[in-house]
Design a protein around this motif. Structure first.
Motif, short mmCIF file in Angstrom:
data_model
loop_
_atom_site.label_atom_id
_atom_site.label_comp_id
_atom_site.label_asym_id
_atom_site.label_seq_id
_atom_site.Cartn_x
_atom_site.Cartn_y
_atom_site.Cartn_z
N PRO A 52 -26.02 11.15 39.34
CA PRO A 52 -26.27 11.01 40.76
C PRO A 52 -27.75 11.12 41.08
O PRO A 52 -28.47 11.92 40.48
CB PRO A 52 -25.45 12.16 41.37
N VAL A 55 -22.01 12.34 35.06
CA VAL A 55 -20.70 12.40 35.73
C VAL A 55 -19.78 11.30 35.20
O VAL A 55 -18.59 11.32 35.45
CB VAL A 55 -20.85 12.27 37.26
N SER A 56 -20.44 10.34 34.51
CA SER A 56 -19.60 9.26 33.97
C SER A 56 -20.37 8.59 32.86
O SER A 56 -21.59 8.48 32.92
CB SER A 56 -19.22 8.26 35.06
N CYS A 61 -25.69 6.06 42.05
CA CYS A 61 -25.79 6.39 40.63
C CYS A 61 -27.10 5.85 40.06
O CYS A 61 -27.56 4.77 40.41
CB CYS A 61 -24.60 5.80 39.86
N SER A 118 -22.89 3.65 47.65
CA SER A 118 -22.96 4.38 46.36
C SER A 118 -22.48 3.53 45.19
O SER A 118 -22.38 4.05 44.08
CB SER A 118 -22.18 5.70 46.42
N GLY A 175 -18.34 5.61 45.10
CA GLY A 175 -17.77 6.92 44.87
C GLY A 175 -17.83 7.39 43.44
O GLY A 175 -17.41 8.51 43.15
N THR A 176 -18.32 6.55 42.54
CA THR A 176 -18.38 6.95 41.13
C THR A 176 -19.28 8.17 40.96
O THR A 176 -18.98 9.07 40.17
CB THR A 176 -18.87 5.78 40.25
N CYS A 177 -20.35 8.22 41.70
CA CYS A 177 -21.30 9.37 41.63
C CYS A 177 -21.21 10.19 42.91
O CYS A 177 -22.20 10.76 43.38
CB CYS A 177 -22.72 8.88 41.42
N GLY A 178 -20.04 10.22 43.55
CA GLY A 178 -19.89 10.96 44.78
C GLY A 178 -20.50 10.18 45.93
O GLY A 178 -20.43 8.96 46.00
N LEU A 179 -21.14 10.94 46.84
CA LEU A 179 -21.78 10.28 47.97
C LEU A 179 -23.18 9.73 47.63
O LEU A 179 -23.79 9.04 48.44
CB LEU A 179 -21.89 11.27 49.14
N SER A 180 -23.67 10.07 46.45
CA SER A 180 -25.00 9.61 46.05
C SER A 180 -24.91 8.33 45.25
O SER A 180 -23.88 8.02 44.65
CB SER A 180 -25.69 10.69 45.19
#
Length: 284
Positions: A282, A196-197, A238, A262, A231-236
């Motif tokens: 994530p 995701v990043s 990283c 997160s 928030g970089t990996c959403g709610l999970s």
């Protein structure tokens, strides 16, 4: 048949003679008589036994008459038969002694009854004597030959099943079988997680390309602090993966902190300044 005990002159008519009995002296060294056989043609009496060569002189009495042996040895005497004995058939007492005259027959002598003349009919059998004592057991005789084999007996009932024996040794590995046919292709699995990043950084910590939210600061040669905002990996949370570029030295994570929102902060070291990439996924 009469027995003559006359110590004087006795006349006997003689046909033939047989011996009938014997009385033995008291000492093993004294004379013994085992037989007395007359020879009527030669007019002699041959006496056999033992001990005839002891103390001298040797004396012989037959029916009380003293006789001189014609020949003598330790085991045999030949004495003449007086005419008075030949003329009167009967049983006469023979005495052989040594050392003394033995007319009294008191010791060192042997006695024997000599029958000369015709023998009468055999008398009736005497009563049966008492049974003698049981003799000692004889030695064991040799083992007899093996007898023939007997007939086979009937088959016995089946016995109980015995306990199981111990496990045998493992056999040798068999040959490899032929390769089986290729199975059908399985269904396509679900897609795995994707980055995701990501970002690439130079050895001095400056960003070359990628997500600007990933902050990197060089704290020492080859050592970097990496910070990822929430928030970089959403709610999970990283999960970072670090990959060196133009180097084979892997990164060593010195510290990794997840505050629970997160975001995370980590310190890594490559041992020397290195160009590297960061991939964030994530957590599942």
């Amino acid at each position: 048949m009469k027995r003559c005990f006359n110590r004087g002159v006795v006349s006997c008519a003689v046909a033939w003679a047989v011996l009938t009995g014997m009385t033995v002296h008291a000492s093993d060294r004294d004379p013994t008589i085992t037989s007395a056989i007359p020879n009527l043609a030669a007019r002699t009496l041959t006496v056999t036994g033992s001990g005839f060569d002891g103390r001298k002189p040797l004396h012989v009495l037959l029916n009380g008459l003293a006789l001189t042996a014609l020949s003598e040895s330790p085991t045999e005497l030949v004495i003449p038969l007086p005419q008075t004995v030949l003329d009167n058939p009967g049983t006469f007492l023979l005495v052989v002694g040594r050392g003394r005259e033995h007319r009294g027959r008191d010791d060192d002598f042997a006695e024997f009854d000599v029958t000369i003349g015709a023998v009468g009919p055999q008398g009736p059998a005497g009563p049966r004597g008492a049974t003698g004592a049981t003799g000692p057991m004889g030695s064991t005789g040799p083992t007899g030959a093996t007898g023939p084999a007997g007939a086979a007996g009937a088959t016995g009932g089946r016995g109980a099943t015995g306990p199981a024996g111990p496990a045998g040794a493992t056999g040798a590995t068999g040959a490899t079988g032929a390769t089986g046919a290729t199975g059908a292709t399985g269904a396509t699995g679900p897609s795995g997680p994707s980055d995701v990043s990501a970002a690439i950084y130079f050895g001095d910590g400056s960003r070359f390309d990628g997500n600007a939210a990933i902050l990197v600061a060089r704290t020492a040669p080859g050592t970097y602090n990496i910070t990822v905002p929430a928030g970089t990996c959403g709610l999970s949370n990283c999960v970072p993966t670090l990959q060196p570029i133009l180097s084979s030295t892997p990164a060593t994570i010195v510290a990794l902190v997840y505050p629970g929102d997160s975001s995370f902060t980590m310190t890594v070291s490559f041992g020397a300044d290195t160009i590297f990439a960061i991939h964030l996924m994530p957590a599942r």
